[in-house]
Design a protein around this motif. Structure first.
Motif, PDB file in Angstrom:
ATOM      1  N   VAL A 213       0.809  -1.230   0.000  1.00  0.00           N
ATOM      2  CA  VAL A 213       0.000   0.000   0.000  1.00  0.00           C
ATOM      3  C   VAL A 213       0.840   1.278   0.000  1.00  0.00           C
ATOM      4  CG1 VAL A 213      -2.075  -0.989   1.014  1.00  0.00           C
ATOM      5  CG2 VAL A 213      -0.316  -0.121   2.510  1.00  0.00           C
ATOM      6  N   LYS A 214       2.078   1.182   0.465  1.00  0.00           N
ATOM      7  CA  LYS A 214       2.938   2.370   0.512  1.00  0.00           C
ATOM      8  C   LYS A 214       3.976   2.267  -0.604  1.00  0.00           C
ATOM      9  CE  LYS A 214       1.799   4.489   4.478  1.00  0.00           C
ATOM     10  NZ  LYS A 214       1.754   5.938   4.675  1.00  0.00           N
ATOM     11  N   ASP A 296      -4.666   3.809  -5.727  1.00  0.00           N
ATOM     12  CA  ASP A 296      -5.337   5.109  -5.915  1.00  0.00           C
ATOM     13  C   ASP A 296      -6.725   5.079  -5.286  1.00  0.00           C
ATOM     14  OD1 ASP A 296      -3.108   5.825  -7.299  1.00  0.00           O
ATOM     15  OD2 ASP A 296      -4.012   5.639  -9.300  1.00  0.00           O
ATOM     16  N   LYS A 297      -7.431   3.981  -5.513  1.00  0.00           N
ATOM     17  CA  LYS A 297      -8.802   3.861  -4.992  1.00  0.00           C
ATOM     18  C   LYS A 297      -8.767   3.831  -3.456  1.00  0.00           C
ATOM     19  CE  LYS A 297     -13.223   3.399  -5.579  1.00  0.00           C
ATOM     20  NZ  LYS A 297     -13.869   2.453  -4.798  1.00  0.00           N
ATOM     21  N   ILE A 302      -9.666   6.608   1.719  1.00  0.00           N
ATOM     22  CA  ILE A 302      -9.159   7.113   3.010  1.00  0.00           C
ATOM     23  C   ILE A 302      -9.471   8.611   3.119  1.00  0.00           C
ATOM     24  CG2 ILE A 302      -7.074   7.536   4.385  1.00  0.00           C
ATOM     25  CD1 ILE A 302      -5.875   4.976   3.012  1.00  0.00           C
ATOM     26  N   LYS A 303      -9.191   9.320   2.016  1.00  0.00           N
ATOM     27  CA  LYS A 303      -9.425  10.767   2.004  1.00  0.00           C
ATOM     28  C   LYS A 303     -10.908  11.065   2.240  1.00  0.00           C
ATOM     29  CE  LYS A 303      -8.430  14.215  -1.319  1.00  0.00           C
ATOM     30  NZ  LYS A 303      -7.890  14.370  -2.661  1.00  0.00           N
ATOM     31  N   LYS A 304     -11.738  10.330   1.512  1.00  0.00           N
ATOM     32  CA  LYS A 304     -13.188  10.527   1.619  1.00  0.00           C
ATOM     33  C   LYS A 304     -13.646  10.312   3.068  1.00  0.00           C
ATOM     34  CE  LYS A 304     -14.562   9.483  -2.466  1.00  0.00           C
ATOM     35  NZ  LYS A 304     -14.465   8.411  -3.418  1.00  0.00           N
ATOM     36  N   LEU A 365     -10.132   0.402   5.815  1.00  0.00           N
ATOM     37  CA  LEU A 365     -10.703   0.731   4.511  1.00  0.00           C
ATOM     38  C   LEU A 365      -9.995  -0.073   3.434  1.00  0.00           C
ATOM     39  CD1 LEU A 365     -10.760   4.569   5.124  1.00  0.00           C
ATOM     40  CD2 LEU A 365     -12.716   3.010   5.217  1.00  0.00           C
ATOM     41  N   SER A 366     -10.708  -0.300   2.340  1.00  0.00           N
ATOM     42  CA  SER A 366     -10.067  -1.026   1.241  1.00  0.00           C
ATOM     43  C   SER A 366     -10.441  -0.397  -0.085  1.00  0.00           C
ATOM     44  CB  SER A 366     -10.469  -2.510   1.267  1.00  0.00           C
ATOM     45  OG  SER A 366     -11.513  -2.749   0.348  1.00  0.00           O
ATOM     46  N   SER A 367      -9.740  -0.826  -1.128  1.00  0.00           N
ATOM     47  CA  SER A 367     -10.018  -0.306  -2.470  1.00  0.00           C
ATOM     48  C   SER A 367     -11.389  -0.766  -2.949  1.00  0.00           C
ATOM     49  CB  SER A 367      -8.945  -0.807  -3.439  1.00  0.00           C
ATOM     50  OG  SER A 367      -8.967  -2.223  -3.453  1.00  0.00           O
ATOM     51  N   GLN A 368     -11.979  -1.718  -2.250  1.00  0.00           N
ATOM     52  CA  GLN A 368     -13.254  -2.254  -2.721  1.00  0.00           C
ATOM     53  C   GLN A 368     -14.470  -1.478  -2.211  1.00  0.00           C
ATOM     54  OE1 GLN A 368     -12.432  -6.370  -1.476  1.00  0.00           O
ATOM     55  NE2 GLN A 368     -12.757  -6.882  -3.611  1.00  0.00           N
TER      56      GLN A 368
END
Ligand SMILES: Cc1ncc(COP(=O)(O)O)c(C=O)c1O
Length: 386
Positions: A213-214, A296-297, A302-304, A365-368
């Protein structure tokens, strides 16, 4: 009472005490899993509790690689790597990891717990003091306690506290995590590297929650902060979190890995990872490196979440791990129960996993996750606090 009965009575009492303190741990059985949703007791829940940050645990290509790997190479390795447990696919995986992460050599382990034990138990000698961050994972603490070295802990992510300890303990090794598993925050690795260089002591990093992720291609917390993985004395990361499979590795210079290969009892006396698992991990690494949209997702999510939840008592984290400290175990358990009623799974984390008085919801949180999933989560968190 016989001695045996007495022993059993002690065990029963310890469990009863844990229950009375509302600290009982009860594993749930997941009947169906697709990353975003989990089914438990016949009911589907939005899953905000896993570590499958990139959705790779159910990526069709990874599943296919697992199945093909099992058919072609076998479900089990059949032995320790020192006997006949190391197959060609293990070599392929270690070489891929070296190339991806920029480390000279890699050794595979069946779990991150075992890899951390091997790292500290094997590398630390009697004259050493292992300096661990206060919030280090249980596997690091146990590894340090089982080693011949002494262990001291420094205040969480506190460079001045560490600097003071380094003055007192010239022969030490510094141990920390790339992303802390319960708080989701990160140390300043560039500052840590400088401090360790200044004192000429090794820096050991557990990057269980940073790998994948990083970094631009998921190479982890070090590269994301401008610290090459090769600058670490030893790196541990596992395949069961963002890579969505299972197992772990240690990566380091040839000298360090040659040493662990000779003297690391967790490596020598343990059955090697299954070849099918290696095949799945290889495919997962391939997708992780190439499919930037997954990271990216995740970062958009995370931002959201952080924008929507800005007025809630969430912890300071810009990673997939977002904690909301509620205080007592009872409060955290009740909050988790309330969320379940709304179809959301967010696990309550209680002492001794986190310090007393800081029981919390650990939200991952996840990309999904979709925008709607995150909005629903925040709406329900807000209701909890009213
Ligand atoms: C920071 C950290 N280190 C090590 C481990 C152990 O890894 P594994 O689950 O592969 O044994 C975990 C997770 O459980 C973890 O969160």
């Amino acid at each position: 009472m016989t001695m045996l009965q007495d022993r059993l009575a002690q065990l029963q009492q310890a469990v009863a005490e844990r229950e009375a303190q509302q600290l009982m741990r009860q594993p749930v059985t997941v009947e169906h899993y697709n990353g975003r949703l989990i089914t438990i007791d016949g009911q589907p829940f939005l899953n905000f509790s896993g570590n499958d940050y990139l959705g790779l645990a159910t990526a069709p290509e990874v599943l296919q690689a697992y199945a093909d790997g099992a058919l072609k190479l076998g479900a089990g390795s059949s032995g320790s790597p020192m006997v006949t447990g190391q197959h060609a696919i293990h070599r392929q995986l270690t070489e891929t990891l070296s190339d991806w992460l920029g480390v000279e050599r890699v050794l595979l382990f069946s779990s991150g717990f075992a890899a951390n034990q091997a790292m500290l138990h094997t590398l630390a000698v009697k004259q050493d003091t292992l300096l661990l961050d206060k919030l280090s994972h249980a596997s690091l603490i146990d590894g340090a306690l089982h080693s011949d070295a002494r262990m001291k802990r420094f205040a969480h992510n506190n460079m001045s506290a560490l600097a003071r300890l380094l003055e007192q303990e010239p022969q030490s090794m510094v141990v920390t995590e790339g992303v802390f598993s319960m708080d989701g925050d990160c140390p300043d690795l560039a500052a840590l590297r400088s401090l360790c260089l200044q004192h000429q002591v090794p820096l050991l990093l557990d990057d269980a929650h940073g790998l994948g992720v990083k970094g631009s291609e998921g190479q982890g917390s070090g590269p994301a902060q401008g610290v090459a993985n090769s600058e670490l004395f030893c790196l541990m990361a596992n395949f069961g979190k963002a890579l969505g499979v299972a197992g772990a590795f240690l990566g380091a210079s040839k000298t360090v890995i040659d040493y662990i290969e000779q003297f690391g009892r967790h490596y020598i006396y343990s059955t090697a990872l299954s070849p099918a698992t290696c095949a799945a991990v290889l495919k997962s690494i391939d997708l992780c490196r190439k499919q930037h949209w997954r990271r990216d997702k995740l970062y958009n999510n995370i931002k959201k979440f952080r924008i929507l939840a800005a007025d809630l008592p969430i912890m300071n984290s810009d990673t997939a791990i977002q904690g909301m400290v509620l205080g007592s175990s009872e409060q955290a358990v009740n909050a988790s129960k309330q969320l379940k009623k709304a179809g959301i799974w967010a696990t309550a984390i209680r002492p001794p996993t986190v310090p007393a008085g800081s029981a919390r919801l650990r939200i991952t949180l996840s990309s999904q996750h979709s925008d709607e999933d995150i909005a629903l989560l925040v709406q329900q968190l807000r209701l909890l606090l009213l």
